[in-house]
Design a protein around this motif. Structure first.
Motif, PDB file in Angstrom:
ATOM      1  N   MET A 176       3.226  28.488 -35.117  1.00 34.23           N
ATOM      2  CA  MET A 176       2.575  26.970 -34.817  1.00 34.23           C
ATOM      3  C   MET A 176       1.115  27.188 -34.691  1.00 34.23           C
ATOM      4  O   MET A 176       0.469  26.234 -35.028  1.00 34.23           O
ATOM      5  CB  MET A 176       3.219  26.728 -33.452  1.00 34.23           C
ATOM      6  CG  MET A 176       4.907  26.318 -33.464  1.00 34.23           C
ATOM      7  SD  MET A 176       5.661  25.869 -31.973  1.00 34.23           S
ATOM      8  CE  MET A 176       5.017  24.468 -31.779  1.00 34.23           C
ATOM      9  N   ILE A 177       0.623  28.381 -34.092  1.00 39.17           N
ATOM     10  CA  ILE A 177      -0.675  28.301 -33.885  1.00 39.17           C
ATOM     11  C   ILE A 177      -1.515  28.383 -35.272  1.00 39.17           C
ATOM     12  O   ILE A 177      -2.462  27.828 -35.642  1.00 39.17           O
ATOM     13  CB  ILE A 177      -1.324  29.505 -33.181  1.00 39.17           C
ATOM     14  CG1 ILE A 177      -0.632  29.339 -31.522  1.00 39.17           C
ATOM     15  CG2 ILE A 177      -2.591  29.763 -33.254  1.00 39.17           C
ATOM     16  CD1 ILE A 177      -0.597  30.618 -30.844  1.00 39.17           C
ATOM     17  N   GLN A 229      -0.374  27.348 -38.025  1.00 39.32           N
ATOM     18  CA  GLN A 229      -0.312  25.769 -38.574  1.00 39.32           C
ATOM     19  C   GLN A 229      -1.609  25.189 -38.259  1.00 39.32           C
ATOM     20  O   GLN A 229      -1.940  24.227 -38.758  1.00 39.32           O
ATOM     21  CB  GLN A 229       1.135  25.347 -38.616  1.00 39.32           C
ATOM     22  CG  GLN A 229       2.121  25.745 -39.412  1.00 39.32           C
ATOM     23  CD  GLN A 229       3.578  25.095 -38.936  1.00 39.32           C
ATOM     24  OE1 GLN A 229       3.758  24.932 -37.821  1.00 39.32           O
ATOM     25  NE2 GLN A 229       4.195  25.521 -39.702  1.00 39.32           N
ATOM     26  N   LYS A 230      -1.841  25.095 -36.938  1.00 34.94           N
ATOM     27  CA  LYS A 230      -2.611  24.287 -36.164  1.00 34.94           C
ATOM     28  C   LYS A 230      -3.991  24.610 -36.874  1.00 34.94           C
ATOM     29  O   LYS A 230      -4.858  23.736 -36.950  1.00 34.94           O
ATOM     30  CB  LYS A 230      -2.744  24.458 -34.794  1.00 34.94           C
ATOM     31  CG  LYS A 230      -3.343  23.337 -34.013  1.00 34.94           C
ATOM     32  CD  LYS A 230      -2.887  22.126 -34.121  1.00 34.94           C
ATOM     33  CE  LYS A 230      -2.589  21.394 -32.727  1.00 34.94           C
ATOM     34  NZ  LYS A 230      -2.277  19.834 -33.099  1.00 34.94           N
ATOM     35  N   LEU A 280      -3.842  23.534 -26.079  1.00 31.26           N
ATOM     36  CA  LEU A 280      -2.646  23.447 -26.608  1.00 31.26           C
ATOM     37  C   LEU A 280      -1.894  24.223 -25.594  1.00 31.26           C
ATOM     38  O   LEU A 280      -1.748  25.366 -25.272  1.00 31.26           O
ATOM     39  CB  LEU A 280      -2.693  24.055 -27.902  1.00 31.26           C
ATOM     40  CG  LEU A 280      -3.585  23.658 -28.928  1.00 31.26           C
ATOM     41  CD1 LEU A 280      -3.504  24.571 -30.090  1.00 31.26           C
ATOM     42  CD2 LEU A 280      -3.259  22.254 -29.413  1.00 31.26           C
ATOM     43  N   GLU A 311      -7.789  16.736 -30.080  1.00 27.83           N
ATOM     44  CA  GLU A 311      -6.797  17.836 -29.567  1.00 27.83           C
ATOM     45  C   GLU A 311      -7.471  19.349 -29.471  1.00 27.83           C
ATOM     46  O   GLU A 311      -8.395  19.727 -30.318  1.00 27.83           O
ATOM     47  CB  GLU A 311      -5.783  18.304 -30.591  1.00 27.83           C
ATOM     48  CG  GLU A 311      -5.156  16.965 -30.897  1.00 27.83           C
ATOM     49  CD  GLU A 311      -3.852  17.293 -31.953  1.00 27.83           C
ATOM     50  OE1 GLU A 311      -3.959  18.165 -32.620  1.00 27.83           O
ATOM     51  OE2 GLU A 311      -3.156  16.198 -32.108  1.00 27.83           O
ATOM     52  N   TYR A 337      -9.527  26.103 -30.497  1.00 23.49           N
ATOM     53  CA  TYR A 337      -8.647  25.723 -29.727  1.00 23.49           C
ATOM     54  C   TYR A 337      -8.540  26.475 -28.545  1.00 23.49           C
ATOM     55  O   TYR A 337      -8.702  27.618 -28.692  1.00 23.49           O
ATOM     56  CB  TYR A 337      -7.300  25.506 -30.407  1.00 23.49           C
ATOM     57  CG  TYR A 337      -7.236  24.398 -31.577  1.00 23.49           C
ATOM     58  CD1 TYR A 337      -7.034  23.221 -31.304  1.00 23.49           C
ATOM     59  CD2 TYR A 337      -7.101  24.949 -32.949  1.00 23.49           C
ATOM     60  CE1 TYR A 337      -6.720  22.127 -32.499  1.00 23.49           C
ATOM     61  CE2 TYR A 337      -7.333  24.349 -33.909  1.00 23.49           C
ATOM     62  CZ  TYR A 337      -7.085  22.883 -33.579  1.00 23.49           C
ATOM     63  OH  TYR A 337      -6.736  22.047 -34.535  1.00 23.49           O
TER      64      TYR A 337
END
Length: 96
Positions: free
Chosen positions: A87-88, A90-91, A55, A52, A20
């Motif tokens: 959040m990172i 989790q991604k 981000l 995706e 990402y």
């Protein structure tokens, strides 16, 4: 990074090895020469992968050329660094 050709190295990172690209968007970032290079490499991978990848996390309302306003972003005015970190993770599938 001493002695490396950064344009080549960063292209390999952003178009190749990165899973990402967390893009920290701000007026200061948008005005930097390297930001344009990084953004072009990240956009190329996003288009090639059709998934995706970018981000965006915004410090302000600066628009980044090529980053469409329809891409979901994190408003850093409303998130603590720890929240963004979670959040990172989790991604990445590390934290559920």
């Amino acid at each position: 990074m001493w002695g490396k050709d950064l344009s080549e190295h960063l292209d390999k990172v952003y178009r190749g090895s990165a899973r990402y690209c967390v893009m920290f968007i701000s007026k200061n970032y948008a005005n930097k020469v390297w930001a344009s290079h990084e953004r072009r490499s990240a956009l190329a991978k996003a288009i090639e992968e059709k998934e995706e990848y970018i981000l965006p996390a915004r410090f302000d309302d600066t628009e980044m050329y090529g980053i469409r306003p329809t891409i979901g972003y994190v408003d850093l005015a409303t998130k603590a660094p720890e929240q963004l970190g979670k959040m990172i993770l989790q991604k990445l599938g590390i934290l559920m």
